[in-house]
Design a protein around this motif. Structure first.
Motif, PDB file in Angstrom:
ATOM      1  N   GLN A 188       0.864  -1.010   0.049  1.00 11.83           N
ATOM      2  CA  GLN A 188      -0.033   0.028   0.006  1.00 11.83           C
ATOM      3  C   GLN A 188       1.048   1.339   0.061  1.00 11.83           C
ATOM      4  OE1 GLN A 188      -2.348   1.166   3.463  1.00 11.83           O
ATOM      5  NE2 GLN A 188      -4.115   0.683   2.363  1.00 11.83           N
ATOM      6  N   LEU A 189       0.426   2.220  -0.879  1.00 14.79           N
ATOM      7  CA  LEU A 189       1.417   3.429  -0.961  1.00 14.79           C
ATOM      8  C   LEU A 189       0.379   4.638  -0.799  1.00 14.79           C
ATOM      9  CD1 LEU A 189       4.141   4.783  -2.002  1.00 14.79           C
ATOM     10  CD2 LEU A 189       2.528   5.151  -4.188  1.00 14.79           C
ATOM     11  N   SER A 190       0.748   5.430   0.251  1.00 18.96           N
ATOM     12  CA  SER A 190      -0.073   6.610   0.679  1.00 18.96           C
ATOM     13  C   SER A 190       0.548   7.846   0.361  1.00 18.96           C
ATOM     14  CB  SER A 190      -0.300   6.466   2.157  1.00 18.96           C
ATOM     15  OG  SER A 190      -0.913   5.448   2.518  1.00 18.96           O
ATOM     16  N   ILE A 191      -0.203   8.801  -0.227  1.00 15.79           N
ATOM     17  CA  ILE A 191       0.378  10.006  -0.828  1.00 15.79           C
ATOM     18  C   ILE A 191      -0.673  11.109  -0.057  1.00 15.79           C
ATOM     19  CG2 ILE A 191       0.821  11.825  -2.328  1.00 15.79           C
ATOM     20  CD1 ILE A 191       0.871   9.240  -4.380  1.00 15.79           C
ATOM     21  N   GLN A 192       0.136  11.981   0.797  1.00 16.22           N
ATOM     22  CA  GLN A 192      -0.622  13.221   1.632  1.00 16.22           C
ATOM     23  C   GLN A 192       0.156  14.576   1.140  1.00 16.22           C
ATOM     24  OE1 GLN A 192      -0.160  11.734   5.528  1.00 16.22           O
ATOM     25  NE2 GLN A 192      -2.024  10.549   5.347  1.00 16.22           N
ATOM     26  N   ALA A 193      -0.601  15.242   0.854  1.00 17.66           N
ATOM     27  CA  ALA A 193      -0.274  16.754   0.688  1.00 17.66           C
ATOM     28  C   ALA A 193      -1.125  17.935   0.881  1.00 17.66           C
ATOM     29  CB  ALA A 193      -0.014  16.912  -1.075  1.00 17.66           C
ATOM     30  N   THR A 194      -0.456  18.916   1.398  1.00 21.71           N
ATOM     31  CA  THR A 194      -1.352  20.140   1.542  1.00 21.71           C
ATOM     32  C   THR A 194      -0.862  21.220   0.652  1.00 21.71           C
ATOM     33  OG1 THR A 194      -1.321  19.492   3.955  1.00 21.71           O
ATOM     34  CG2 THR A 194      -1.675  22.092   3.341  1.00 21.71           C
ATOM     35  N   VAL A 195      -1.849  21.832   0.001  1.00 20.56           N
ATOM     36  CA  VAL A 195      -1.634  22.608  -1.119  1.00 20.56           C
ATOM     37  C   VAL A 195      -2.208  24.005  -0.817  1.00 20.56           C
ATOM     38  CG1 VAL A 195      -1.170  20.806  -2.790  1.00 20.56           C
ATOM     39  CG2 VAL A 195      -3.645  21.950  -2.454  1.00 20.56           C
ATOM     40  N   ARG A 196      -1.605  25.035  -1.202  1.00 27.15           N
ATOM     41  CA  ARG A 196      -2.405  26.471  -1.269  1.00 27.15           C
ATOM     42  C   ARG A 196      -2.901  26.711  -2.951  1.00 27.15           C
ATOM     43  NH1 ARG A 196       1.350  29.544   0.614  1.00 27.15           N
ATOM     44  NH2 ARG A 196       2.442  30.297  -1.208  1.00 27.15           N
ATOM     45  N   THR A 197      -3.985  27.132  -2.976  1.00 28.99           N
ATOM     46  CA  THR A 197      -4.633  27.259  -4.457  1.00 28.99           C
ATOM     47  C   THR A 197      -4.404  28.669  -4.735  1.00 28.99           C
ATOM     48  OG1 THR A 197      -6.927  27.946  -3.626  1.00 28.99           O
ATOM     49  CG2 THR A 197      -6.446  25.607  -3.912  1.00 28.99           C
ATOM     50  N   THR A 198      -4.660  29.007  -6.137  1.00 32.37           N
ATOM     51  CA  THR A 198      -4.349  30.359  -6.590  1.00 32.37           C
ATOM     52  C   THR A 198      -5.365  31.276  -5.774  1.00 32.37           C
ATOM     53  OG1 THR A 198      -5.738  29.990  -8.167  1.00 32.37           O
ATOM     54  CG2 THR A 198      -3.372  29.722  -8.711  1.00 32.37           C
ATOM     55  N   ARG A 199      -6.428  30.551  -5.120  1.00 30.08           N
ATOM     56  CA  ARG A 199      -7.620  31.642  -4.708  1.00 30.08           C
ATOM     57  C   ARG A 199      -7.160  31.825  -3.114  1.00 30.08           C
ATOM     58  NH1 ARG A 199     -12.794  28.579  -6.426  1.00 30.08           N
ATOM     59  NH2 ARG A 199     -11.320  27.091  -7.368  1.00 30.08           N
ATOM     60  N   GLY A 200      -6.036  31.301  -2.667  1.00 27.18           N
ATOM     61  CA  GLY A 200      -5.757  31.437  -1.267  1.00 27.18           C
ATOM     62  C   GLY A 200      -6.114  30.589  -0.237  1.00 27.18           C
ATOM     63  N   ASP A 201      -6.936  29.374  -0.884  1.00 26.51           N
ATOM     64  CA  ASP A 201      -7.373  28.150   0.009  1.00 26.51           C
ATOM     65  C   ASP A 201      -6.307  27.355   0.340  1.00 26.51           C
ATOM     66  OD1 ASP A 201      -9.932  29.085   0.119  1.00 26.51           O
ATOM     67  OD2 ASP A 201     -10.415  28.264  -1.951  1.00 26.51           O
ATOM     68  N   THR A 202      -6.423  26.560   1.403  1.00 23.82           N
ATOM     69  CA  THR A 202      -5.286  25.570   1.778  1.00 23.82           C
ATOM     70  C   THR A 202      -6.264  24.293   1.769  1.00 23.82           C
ATOM     71  OG1 THR A 202      -3.949  26.928   3.263  1.00 23.82           O
ATOM     72  CG2 THR A 202      -3.725  24.686   3.621  1.00 23.82           C
ATOM     73  N   LEU A 203      -5.767  23.319   1.097  1.00 25.67           N
ATOM     74  CA  LEU A 203      -6.523  22.036   0.901  1.00 25.67           C
ATOM     75  C   LEU A 203      -5.438  20.646   1.273  1.00 25.67           C
ATOM     76  CD1 LEU A 203      -8.030  22.674  -2.839  1.00 25.67           C
ATOM     77  CD2 LEU A 203      -9.207  22.688  -0.491  1.00 25.67           C
ATOM     78  N   SER A 204      -6.213  19.855   1.863  1.00 26.22           N
ATOM     79  CA  SER A 204      -5.412  18.452   2.159  1.00 26.22           C
ATOM     80  C   SER A 204      -5.661  17.593   1.210  1.00 26.22           C
ATOM     81  CB  SER A 204      -5.702  18.359   3.616  1.00 26.22           C
ATOM     82  OG  SER A 204      -5.135  19.144   4.490  1.00 26.22           O
ATOM     83  N   LEU A 205      -4.873  16.856   0.743  1.00 26.11           N
ATOM     84  CA  LEU A 205      -5.018  15.869  -0.405  1.00 26.11           C
ATOM     85  C   LEU A 205      -4.568  14.633   0.389  1.00 26.11           C
ATOM     86  CD1 LEU A 205      -3.636  17.723  -3.473  1.00 26.11           C
ATOM     87  CD2 LEU A 205      -6.102  17.725  -2.627  1.00 26.11           C
ATOM     88  N   SER A 206      -5.164  13.229   0.015  1.00 31.49           N
ATOM     89  CA  SER A 206      -4.852  11.981   0.408  1.00 31.49           C
ATOM     90  C   SER A 206      -5.123  11.162  -0.514  1.00 31.49           C
ATOM     91  CB  SER A 206      -5.302  11.834   1.981  1.00 31.49           C
ATOM     92  OG  SER A 206      -4.754  10.703   2.147  1.00 31.49           O
ATOM     93  N   GLU A 207      -4.430  10.224  -0.884  1.00 32.50           N
ATOM     94  CA  GLU A 207      -4.753   9.222  -1.883  1.00 32.50           C
ATOM     95  C   GLU A 207      -4.054   7.937  -1.545  1.00 32.50           C
ATOM     96  OE1 GLU A 207      -6.897   7.516  -4.560  1.00 32.50           O
ATOM     97  OE2 GLU A 207      -6.804   9.817  -4.542  1.00 32.50           O
ATOM     98  N   VAL A 208      -4.729   6.858  -1.436  1.00 35.07           N
ATOM     99  CA  VAL A 208      -4.006   5.621  -0.965  1.00 35.07           C
ATOM    100  C   VAL A 208      -4.054   4.422  -2.458  1.00 35.07           C
ATOM    101  CG1 VAL A 208      -4.053   3.568   0.610  1.00 35.07           C
ATOM    102  CG2 VAL A 208      -4.501   5.804   1.341  1.00 35.07           C
ATOM    103  N   PHE A 209      -3.242   3.880  -2.566  1.00 37.60           N
ATOM    104  CA  PHE A 209      -3.131   2.970  -3.673  1.00 37.60           C
ATOM    105  C   PHE A 209      -2.681   1.488  -3.092  1.00 37.60           C
ATOM    106  CE2 PHE A 209      -1.772   7.082  -5.545  1.00 37.60           C
ATOM    107  CZ  PHE A 209      -2.860   7.195  -6.602  1.00 37.60           C
ATOM    108  N   ASN A 210      -3.342   0.549  -3.451  1.00 33.30           N
ATOM    109  CA  ASN A 210      -3.216  -0.648  -3.075  1.00 33.30           C
ATOM    110  C   ASN A 210      -2.666  -1.645  -4.150  1.00 33.30           C
ATOM    111  OD1 ASN A 210      -4.240  -0.760  -0.388  1.00 33.30           O
ATOM    112  ND2 ASN A 210      -6.086  -0.159  -1.447  1.00 33.30           N
ATOM    113  N   GLY A 211      -1.473  -2.158  -4.164  1.00 32.00           N
ATOM    114  CA  GLY A 211      -0.766  -2.838  -5.443  1.00 32.00           C
ATOM    115  C   GLY A 211      -0.993  -4.350  -5.079  1.00 32.00           C
TER     116      GLY A 211
END
Length: 61
Positions: A38-61
């Protein structure tokens, strides 16, 4: 799936793909972890509108 060294190689590629989104201004935090097949990716990004978003994705191999 990915060993530790491959994980270090793929992380910049994934981060670059996130930044290709025209609405993403910056990646504030980023982590890739693996547990077995299992591979997990987590990120926090700032958008061009100034919002902060948390992203999370899990891949099962």
């Amino acid at each position: 799936m990915l060993g530790a060294s491959n994980s270090r190689l793929i992380s910049p590629l994934i981060r670059r793909e996130i930044l290709k989104d025209p609405e993403v201004e910056a990646v504030l935090s980023f982590a890739v972890s693996q547990s077995g097949r299992q591979l997990s990716i987590q990120a926090t990004v700032r958008t061009t509108r100034g919002d902060t978003l948390s992203l999370s994705e899990v891949f099962n191999g």
